[in-house]
Design an enzyme around this catalytic site. Structure first.
Site, PDB file in Angstrom:
ATOM      1  N   ASP A  58      11.104  -0.457  -0.480  1.00  0.00           N
ATOM      2  CA  ASP A  58       9.827  -0.075   0.108  1.00  0.00           C
ATOM      3  C   ASP A  58      10.287   1.642   0.607  1.00  0.00           C
ATOM      4  O   ASP A  58      10.446   1.937   1.363  1.00  0.00           O
ATOM      5  CB  ASP A  58       9.610  -0.673   1.344  1.00  0.00           C
ATOM      6  CG  ASP A  58       8.625  -0.200   2.189  1.00  0.00           C
ATOM      7  OD1 ASP A  58       7.662   0.579   1.470  1.00  0.00           O
ATOM      8  OD2 ASP A  58       8.331  -0.291   3.283  1.00  0.00           O
ATOM      9  N   HIS A  87       0.912  -1.237  -0.118  1.00  0.00           N
ATOM     10  CA  HIS A  87      -0.058   0.046   0.139  1.00  0.00           C
ATOM     11  C   HIS A  87       0.889   1.284  -0.001  1.00  0.00           C
ATOM     12  O   HIS A  87       0.461   2.242  -0.170  1.00  0.00           O
ATOM     13  CB  HIS A  87      -0.934  -0.140   1.160  1.00  0.00           C
ATOM     14  CG  HIS A  87      -1.907  -1.169   1.226  1.00  0.00           C
ATOM     15  ND1 HIS A  87      -3.038  -1.030   0.249  1.00  0.00           N
ATOM     16  CD2 HIS A  87      -2.136  -2.312   1.940  1.00  0.00           C
ATOM     17  CE1 HIS A  87      -3.710  -2.046   0.272  1.00  0.00           C
ATOM     18  NE2 HIS A  87      -3.069  -2.906   1.320  1.00  0.00           N
ATOM     19  N   THR A  88       2.055   1.070   0.415  1.00  0.00           N
ATOM     20  CA  THR A  88       3.018   2.494   0.482  1.00  0.00           C
ATOM     21  C   THR A  88       4.015   2.583  -0.854  1.00  0.00           C
ATOM     22  O   THR A  88       4.769   3.194  -0.580  1.00  0.00           O
ATOM     23  CB  THR A  88       3.859   2.177   1.786  1.00  0.00           C
ATOM     24  OG1 THR A  88       4.515   1.266   1.633  1.00  0.00           O
ATOM     25  CG2 THR A  88       2.672   2.221   2.828  1.00  0.00           C
ATOM     26  N   GLN A  89       3.509   1.876  -1.871  1.00  0.00           N
ATOM     27  CA  GLN A  89       4.611   1.967  -3.156  1.00  0.00           C
ATOM     28  C   GLN A  89       4.409   2.998  -3.917  1.00  0.00           C
ATOM     29  O   GLN A  89       5.001   2.869  -4.922  1.00  0.00           O
ATOM     30  CB  GLN A  89       4.577   0.359  -3.586  1.00  0.00           C
ATOM     31  CG  GLN A  89       5.394  -0.592  -2.624  1.00  0.00           C
ATOM     32  CD  GLN A  89       6.690  -0.513  -2.267  1.00  0.00           C
ATOM     33  OE1 GLN A  89       6.991   0.630  -2.058  1.00  0.00           O
ATOM     34  NE2 GLN A  89       7.499  -1.432  -2.535  1.00  0.00           N
TER      35      GLN A  89
END
Lengths: 303, 281
Positions: B155, B45-47
């Protein structure tokens, strides 16, 4: 040492690990570790407003052997002098070197002297609360310069750390401390050369009767804001020895002048103090009081 | 209004050929695997950035640095927040301006706050030691390590940061670091759209370190204000309300101005613009 106490005396049940207090509130394993520091040859440190100096007396195990290294450079601005178990000092100084490199790598700044010394103090303290291991058997004088100026710290196996203007550790270091206490007011404004000379005189006071400082057994190290940590050994240390009027302890030289008289008094004080300490431990009933424990050469400790 | 970005005035297909949809749908997931409903990675979700902040601008002048960033938090093209502070103060006199993902901005904010707390343990009550301890060059090096470490874990913290402050010698320090860990210094810096729109304007005045000496504080502030105006005109993700910090080397102080408004705007020209957005009625 532990077995020795148990078998011969059947007195002390409180020194099997570092986690057990004696009923008098002492932790004997930690005290024995401090004792190991006293067995090592002396190291002296002094600070002026600009410089920090370390001087140390090296021992060789036998005539044909090399001398044990006493001063270890950590970084351009930082170094340590050791007294006690040299392998323990090596482990601690390797750790300090890692910390110093990490500080350069992560923050692009040299490791601060206080952060350095407290990082090993934390490691040492852990060993005083765990049963499986033993405390470090070495005391260190940590000398360095950082943004807040020159600093000298003494590190003890107990994990206690104190900052000093002049400090001495190791065998017969009380004689050095006596000298430092007499002269410390001159240190802040002393020049680099004067500070080294004070250091060597202090170190000289720790010598045994028949010993002299020479280029083989003396180490000098200096660091300041503008001078990287520099160690003088062997032929390089001769220039500093040349500045001394005598290379032997004043006790060995006998009564020649007033200074000697002072020294002799101080030595008596030292002997008396040591005697008092021994008596104190003896009366407490469960500490090692044997002279074997104290004799430097009786143990196969490091240096 | 038509909310489909593909209807927002792209040059015609007949001139440039059809739009390559893969560009808009670029993904780090292997297309072969996607067809089989599998992916190379677990759900991440944080890419990619979700809530974002736009440009940060900074310029060196003869006695310090001016740095500015607006207060907008965008959710795609939606102006979701108008009160985001993207200039972070670290230690006594360092300003870190952050653009890019706002949740990652908050992560950096926490990391830098922890660093500050850690630093205060060392210094204790010694004010001088605290002031001497954590300087802008140390903060920047640390941020660079953090950013590169995260990109190496695949990440990244999806940000571009500008660190402004003073180094150990008290000299002005201005340096950039982004989500790849790329770091460089320049007398004029800008992230995001600002790198395209503001850098040419800034370099008209300060093209090299030598020009820094000629730029006064008042001129530097005016220059940054003008650039923020241009960005508000031309960057659709920007806001006319911003924060600006002015650092001065001579007294080692930071002035922090909040809620600065873009002034003297002229929008008359807007009526004449054709060919973008919905067909004009």
């Amino acid at each position: 040492m532990v077995c020795f106490n148990r078998v011969i005396t059947f007195r002390n049940n409180y020194d099997n690990d570092a986690t057990t207090f004696s009923p008098t509130g002492r932790i004997f394993q930690v005290e024995y570790a401090a004792e190991a520091t006293k067995q090592g040859s002396a190291a002296v440190g002094l600070v002026s407003k600009t410089h920090v100096v370390l001087v140390a007396l090296k021992r060789n195990a036998e005539e044909l052997g090399s001398y044990q290294k006493k001063v270890i450079m950590i970084d351009d601005h930082l170094g340590v002098a050791l007294a006690g178990l040299a392998p323990d000092a090596r482990v601690l100084s390797n750790y300090l070197r890692q910390q110093a490199m990490s500080s350069k790598m992560v923050f692009n700044r040299p490791l601060s002297v206080s952060r350095a010394v407290y990082s090993i103090a934390d490691k040492a303290q852990e060993n005083t609360q765990s049963a499986g291991g033993r405390p470090y058997g070495v005391g260190l004088l940590v000398a360095g310069v950082d943004v807040t100026g020159p600093h000298l710290y003494e590190f003890q196996p107990s994990g206690s750390v104190l900052e000093y203007v002049g400090a001495a550790i190791g065998a017969r270091s009380q004689a050095s401390r006596t000298f430092l206490e007499r002269k410390f007011e001159d240190f802040p404004n002393a020049t680099r050369e004067q500070l080294i000379e004070y250091g060597l005189i202090a170190l000289r006071d720790t010598l045994a009767q028949d010993k002299e400082l020479n280029s083989k057994n003396t180490t000098v190290a200096v660091v300041s804001k503008n001078e990287k940590f520099t160690i003088y050994d062997d032929e390089n240390v001769q220039q500093w020895l040349d500045k001394l009027d005598s290379l032997a302890n004043s006790r060995s030289r006998g009564r020649q002048d007033d200074d000697d008289d002072d020294d002799e008094d101080d030595d008596d004080d030292e002997a008396a103090a040591e005697q008092a300490e021994t008596t104190a431990t003896a009366t407490s009933g469960d500490a090692p009081t044997t002279t074997q424990d104290r004799a430097p050469d009786a143990m196969d400790l490091e240096e | 209004m038509n909310h489909n970005p593909f209807h927002w005035g792209r040059p015609s297909d007949s001139t440039y050929g059809p739009y390559n949809q893969q560009i808009a749908h670029a993904s780090n997931v292997n297309p072969m695997a996607r067809q089989q409903q599998q992916s190379d990675f677990p759900t991440m979700h944080t890419q990619r950035p979700m809530m974002t902040g736009t440009s940060v601008l900074a310029i060196k002048y003869q006695d310090g640095i001016v740095i500015a960033a607006d207060n907008m938090g965008s959710y795609g093209s939606l102006m979701k927040l108008d009160n985001v502070e993207r200039l972070l103060k670290v230690g006594q006199d360092t300003i870190v301006g952050i653009s890019g993902d706002l949740s990652d901005l908050q992560a950096i904010q926490r990391i830098l706050n922890d660093l500050e707390i850690d630093e205060s343990y060392d210094a204790g009550d010694d004010e001088d030691a605290l002031a001497a301890g954590l300087k802008a060059n140390h903060v920047h090096e640390y941020l660079t390590r953090i950013m590169y470490n995260r990109r190496s874990k695949m990440d990244p913290l999806w940000n571009a940061c500008i660190v402004a402050g003073f180094d150990d010698e008290g000299k002005s320090f201005l340096k950039y670091v982004d989500l790849l860990g790329v770091a460089f210094a320049s007398p004029t810096l800008a992230t995001g759209f600002g790198a395209h729109l503001a850098i040419p304007l800034l370099r008209q005045r300060v093209d090299s370190e030598a020009d820094v000496k000629k730029l006064t504080k008042a001129d530097a502030i005016q220059l940054i204000k003008d650039c923020m105006k241009v960005l508000f005109y031309r960057d659709a993700r920007s806001l006319d309300k911003y924060s600006m910090a002015v650092l001065s080397e001579s007294d080692q102080k930071v002035e922090f101005h909040k809620d600065v408004k873009v002034e003297d705007m002229k929008w008359a020209f807007a009526k004449g613009i054709k060919g973008y957005g919905m067909p004009q009625l």
